[in-house]
Design an enzyme around this catalytic site. Structure first.
Site, short mmCIF file in Angstrom:
data_model
loop_
_atom_site.label_atom_id
_atom_site.label_comp_id
_atom_site.label_asym_id
_atom_site.label_seq_id
_atom_site.Cartn_x
_atom_site.Cartn_y
_atom_site.Cartn_z
N GLU A 57 -2.15 -1.24 -9.42
CA GLU A 57 -3.39 -1.51 -8.69
C GLU A 57 -4.39 -0.35 -8.75
OE1 GLU A 57 -2.06 -4.90 -5.54
OE2 GLU A 57 -1.50 -2.87 -5.02
N GLU A 73 4.85 -8.80 -9.28
CA GLU A 73 5.07 -9.06 -7.86
C GLU A 73 4.89 -10.56 -7.64
OE1 GLU A 73 2.65 -6.61 -5.27
OE2 GLU A 73 2.99 -4.83 -6.51
#
Length: 1011
Positions: A455, A521
């Protein structure tokens, strides 16, 4: 040279005098020492240090590092530990955004000036083994957050950033005879903190071990072991490269020499390129199914031939890479049945090999074959354990800049604000973190993929990190951020996404077939969640390019705390008085904060099992999803149970090869006696493994069938009806039921003969119920805002008043007396619900709840009936799915049987209380006291069932389990259905449509009677 503290604000100041990163091998003085595992070259400095904490730079004690500075009055602190868990500063949980957000206005790279706790550590040591000629001494801080400066005997040694890889410094030139004084400053925030914006508690301090290490006069500074497996897997070459230091030697020769021997293959020979190598025929290959490690023993000698070091190195021979377009291990396509794991336990991120081993044993026992080290390199011991137990690891660099990522994605800031983005000032730090991780972990066979971080958007810096990985190693490179910034797709070898619904993954792969696809994820397991996950698993075996994913995440991040009344609880964001914070968003675990399994683990284990077992009334079929292991390696057991009682068992030999399917006859026929039978076929370990005992179940399947007709219920006599002014009574031998015209419902049910007429089994009026304490996911999609009228309907629906007697029905029917109520509900549009009771002379009460739900109304959380019993009725036994909590979209892991619990234990202790404790497929349930007296509930034919010690509003009002009130009642909620818990994500994703309550006409039937 002196330390300039102002440089902690400089992103390019990443290290000073830190030794180059190298492999995490250990070295010993001789073979016997190597076998003992205790190295005379190592000396631990973990333990008690003297400690001072300054709130910021202005409060530091000048000259603390000097030997003459008296620190005897300072506090003691254990190392390793976190400042925040030792009473200095406070724990702070932040997901998105930096810990200083809204407090100090900083330029990227600047460390906070006002609130930046700095720990000053001091201790003394004397060498257990004095240095011999040519030897050198280093100190390694295996984890110090976020930056560390080191002095020895008052002399500045060096500085390092990157909290999660070793910071090693040469101490030799500053040593003195006898006692030496080492001093350290650890900065909570530094320029490096801008690259450490992970979703976790913000801690600081020395949180991993500190070790002194002597280097022999000729020392193996770095070793690299690679394995080259032939295409046909029939042979392998093990290649060893050693970088020597000392005695004038760089590389093999020049003052030293290296020999090596590999178990099962013999001595390594020197190749033309200077590397040592040996060929092994028919090698036993490493995999999660068979994590075999070969022992390689390396010996280092000086120019005279004297032995300097012995290095034991475990080698896993395996081939991993992208072959024929898919990620493959030893030639076989891999499905990653993975999980993300923060290195987090009861002591925060303090590394514990014992805890890591316990975690890995549980993961293996639950079918997990892969771990992503979210979002930083773990302690080195984790990788050795992953090698030993067999886990595929995505090793992730300590790079996450979620705050700037959010400003770009959500607030439209320019791409130039990305960190590291395209910025030259962040390039050295990013490459340094990648290098430190790879060089330490490169020899671990468990590490199969390098990750550029998490991220942090995209850009040329991360592209260059990926290129560097490829330039020095052959493992694939992963980075999810390319999805958000697609300018440099070459950054990742794998298409990686987060929280994409399974249907969208399938749709994407219809058009995009250039790379293997992973969900780094998925299945955000926050609170009562993890619903609908089976769709992902089925897709992984339907489309070869979708190769699985990594559940978020392993265990709740929460810190053990004590409330004002002395009760322990696990605290989350805000519980330490910190701000900003992200509340309970840290409670995403398949396991609890103490690493015990949640009910979600039951589901994960079933979905991740390596065999699909389909069962019918006469045969069963096994589909083998393992890569290299036949079903013959396991014992296949068949159990037939009638309504919870085992009637026969058997063992069936099977031999289904990987990727194949086999069908086998049941060893015994289904009995002819009428009843409901459950046939379970399960596979079990034949022998004990490192992660589970013999007999551990690894896979199962179930078939339920009815033989004959269910027995007809015996006719009961008619009860006696008494219509009073305010109460309506229905009576029979041994029971009394009273319905109130004032409180609009069944308010009393007495059963059994006592001096007062029977035991009162109700503690309040029975009502329809449409609401439960919102789950984390329901809060995430603003369910309470959208659906709050169902809360009002549950609490404030009204039935008859004195001037509306028609809303109460009293009728004598063939099988008994029917009492019915019509509840007007405060919904928009206005709706009503009918609740009627048919009572026969035995005391059996058949309940029917009907309602019409118009199209367009907000989703109903549940369609249920709620009744309260006195608190002494605190035991529950049921015949249905279990043993753990299950919901309509999370019941694959539950099996039919008779289960029992204490009622107080039925509410799963999520870190924030919420709807929990449901069971599906319940045929009957009994809620009783210690003597076995109470109520028996029966489905028609099945129901969902909940028996808890608190009402939905009591649960919703508590922020932590310790805040739940004392138990005064048992709350029973039989239900037609409770909405699925969902699980794609926790910030907007709803349960799949097939797991929602329908609109239109709803009808729910069940019965209860005293026992």
């Amino acid at each position: 040279m002196t330390f300039d503290i102002t440089r902690i604000d400089d992103p390019t100041f990443i290290a000073e005098n830190r030794m180059p990163a190298h492999s995490d091998h250990r070295w010993f003085a001789g073979p016997e020492e190597a076998r003992s595992g205790v190295s005379s070259f190592e000396q631990s400095l973990s333990g008690v240090w003297k400690f001072h904490c300054a709130r910021n730079r202005g409060q530091l004690i000048p000259g603390f590092e000097q030997p003459q500075t008296d620190v005897s009055g300072w506090d003691d602190i254990p190392v390793p530990s976190h400042l925040q868990l030792e009473g200095y500063d406070r724990p702070q949980y932040v997901n998105v955004g930096y810990a200083w957000d809204g407090r100090e206005e900083l330029e990227p790279g600047q460390a906070p000036a006002l609130d930046n706790p700095i720990g000053s550590y001091v201790r003394t040591f004397a060498l257990e083994h004095p240095l011999r000629e040519g030897e050198r001494l280093s100190v390694t801080f295996h984890g110090a957050e976020s930056a560390i400066a080191v002095w020895l005997n008052g002399r500045y040694i060096g500085y390092s950033t990157d909290s999660f890889t070793p910071a090693e410094f040469d101490l030799t030139d500053a040593l003195v005879e006898g006692e030496n004084r080492i001093a350290v400053q650890v900065f909570t925030y530094s320029s490096g903190s801008w690259m450490e914006d992970q979703d976790f508690f913000r801690f600081s301090g020395i949180f991993r071990d500190v070790v002194l290490r002597r280097r022999a006069a000729v020392h193996a500074e770095d070793i690299r072991v690679t394995t080259v497996v032939s295409d046909d897997l029939a042979s392998a070459e093990v290649v060893l490269r050693v970088a020597l230091a000392g005695a004038g030697g760089e590389g093999v020769g020049g003052g030293g020499s290296v020999t090596a021997r590999l178990e099962g293959a013999g001595d390594l020979s020197t190749r033309s390129d200077g590397a040592l190598a040996v060929r092994m025929d028919a090698p036993r290959l490493w995999s999660p199914e068979d994590p075999h490690l070969h022992d390689l023993v390396i010996e280092v000698r000086d120019a005279t031939g004297a032995l300097c070091e012995v290095i034991p190195q475990r080698v896993g021979i395996r081939r991993f890479g992208i072959e024929n377009g898919v990620l493959s291990l030893n030639g076989a396509r891999v499905v990653f049945k993975g999980i993300n794991r923060h290195e987090f336990g009861p002591d925060g991120r303090v590394a514990s090999p014992q805890l890591a081993e316990s975690d890995i044993r549980m993961l293996k026992a639950h079918g997990v074959n892969a771990v992503r080290t979210s979002h930083y390199p773990n302690d080195s011991a984790f990788y050795a354990l992953a090698d030993e137990y067999g886990l595929l690891v995505i090793d992730e660099a300590n790079i996450e800049t979620h705050g700037p990522w959010t400003r770009i994605r959500n607030f439209g800031e320019p791409l130039e604000s990305a960190i590291p983005g395209d910025s030259e000032q962040w390039r050295p730090a990013a490459l340094d973190r990648a290098r430190s991780m790879l060089e330490r972990d490169k020899n671990h066979p468990s590490v199969v993929i390098w990750s550029c971080g998490n991220e942090s958007y995209g850009g040329t810096v991360l592209r260059d990190v990926a290129d560097w990985f490829r330039s020095v190693d052959d493992r694939p490179v992963h980075y999810e951020g390319v999805h958000w910034d697609p300018r440099y797709p070459e950054t990742t070898d794998i298409t990686s996404r987060m929280y994409t619904p399974a249907a969208e993954v399938a749709e994407y792969l219809q058009e995009n077939r250039d790379k293997p696809f992973l969900l780094c994820e998925y299945a955000h397991a926050m609170g009562n969640s993890f619903g609908g996950v089976g769709d992902y698993i089925e897709l992984a075996y339907r489309d070869e390019l979708f190769q699985g994913g990594f559940i978020w995440d392993f265990a709740d991040q929460a810190v053990r705390m004590t409330d004002r009344y002395g009760r322990e609880f696990f605290g989350y964001g805000g519980d330490s008085g910190e701000a900003p914070h992200d509340h309970d968003f840290s409670g995403n675990g398949i396991f609890f904060a103490d690493h015990a399994p949640t009910p979600k683990a039951q589901e994960m284990k079933r979905l991740y099992q390596g065999f699909v077992v389909d069962v019918s009334a006469s045969v069963f079929t096994i589909t083998n999803r393992m890569l290299f292991t036949s079903s013959a390696a396991y014992e296949t057991r068949v159990t037939i149970a009638r309504e919870g009682r085992v009637v026969s068992t058997g063992v069936v030999p099977t031999d289904v090869a990987p990727g194949e399917t086999g069908t086998f006859a049941l060893p015994h026929p289904i009995p002819a006696a009428p009843g409901e039978y459950a046939v379970v076929v399960s596979l079990h370990l034949r022998a004990e493994t490192a992660w589970a005992p013999a007999g551990h179940e690894v896979a199962w399947g179930e078939h339920v069938l009815q033989v004959g007709e269910p027995p007809a219920r015996a006719a009961a006599p008619m009860p006696r009806l008494v219509e009073g002014t305010l109460s309506i009574g229905v009576h029979g031998p041994g029971f009394h039921a009273l319905f109130s015209r004032i409180f609009n419902g069944l308010g009393s049910y007495q059963f059994g003969q006592t001096s007062t007429g029977g035991r009162e089994l109700l503690s309040g009026v029975v009502t329809p119920n449409f609401w439960h304490a919102p789950t984390a996911n329901e809060r995430g999609w603003n369910g309470p805002f959208e659906e709050g009228q169902w809360l009002l309907a549950s609490r404030y629906g009204r039935a008859s008043r004195f001037h509306e007697p028609a809303d109460v029905v009293v009728a004598v029917e063939e099988r008994g007396v029917r009492i019915g109520y019509r509840y007007e509900l405060p919904t928009s549009p206005a709706t009503h619900c009918q609740l009627s009771y048919l009572i026969d002379g035995s005391g059996r009460v058949e309940v029917t709840q009907r309602m019409h739900v118009p199209e367009g109304m907000p989703q109903m959380p549940e369609f249920a009936t709620m009744l309260a019993m006195p608190a002494d009725y605190d035991r529950v036994r049921w015949y249905g799915r279990g043993p753990e909590e299950c919901y309509i979209d999370r019941q694959e892991g539950a099996r039919l049987g008779v289960h029992d619990r204490r009622v107080v234990d039925m509410l799963t202790p999520y870190i924030r209380p919420q709807e929990a404790g449901n069971r599906t497929g319940v045929r009957w349930a009994e809620v009783t006291d210690a003597r076995g007296a109470g109520l028996r509930f029966e489905g028609d034919p099945t129901m969902e069932f909940s028996a808890l010690s608190w009402t939905p509003d009591e649960i919703e009002s508590a922020r932590h389990p310790n805040e739940l009130p004392p138990v005064h009642r048992t709350i029973v909620r039989p239900a037609l259905m409770r909405r699925g818990v969902g699980g794609d994500d926790s910030w907007g994703a709803r349960p799949l449509d097939r797991y929602l309550l329908p609109t239109g006409d709803l009808e729910f039937r069940f019965a209860f009677r005293g026992i």
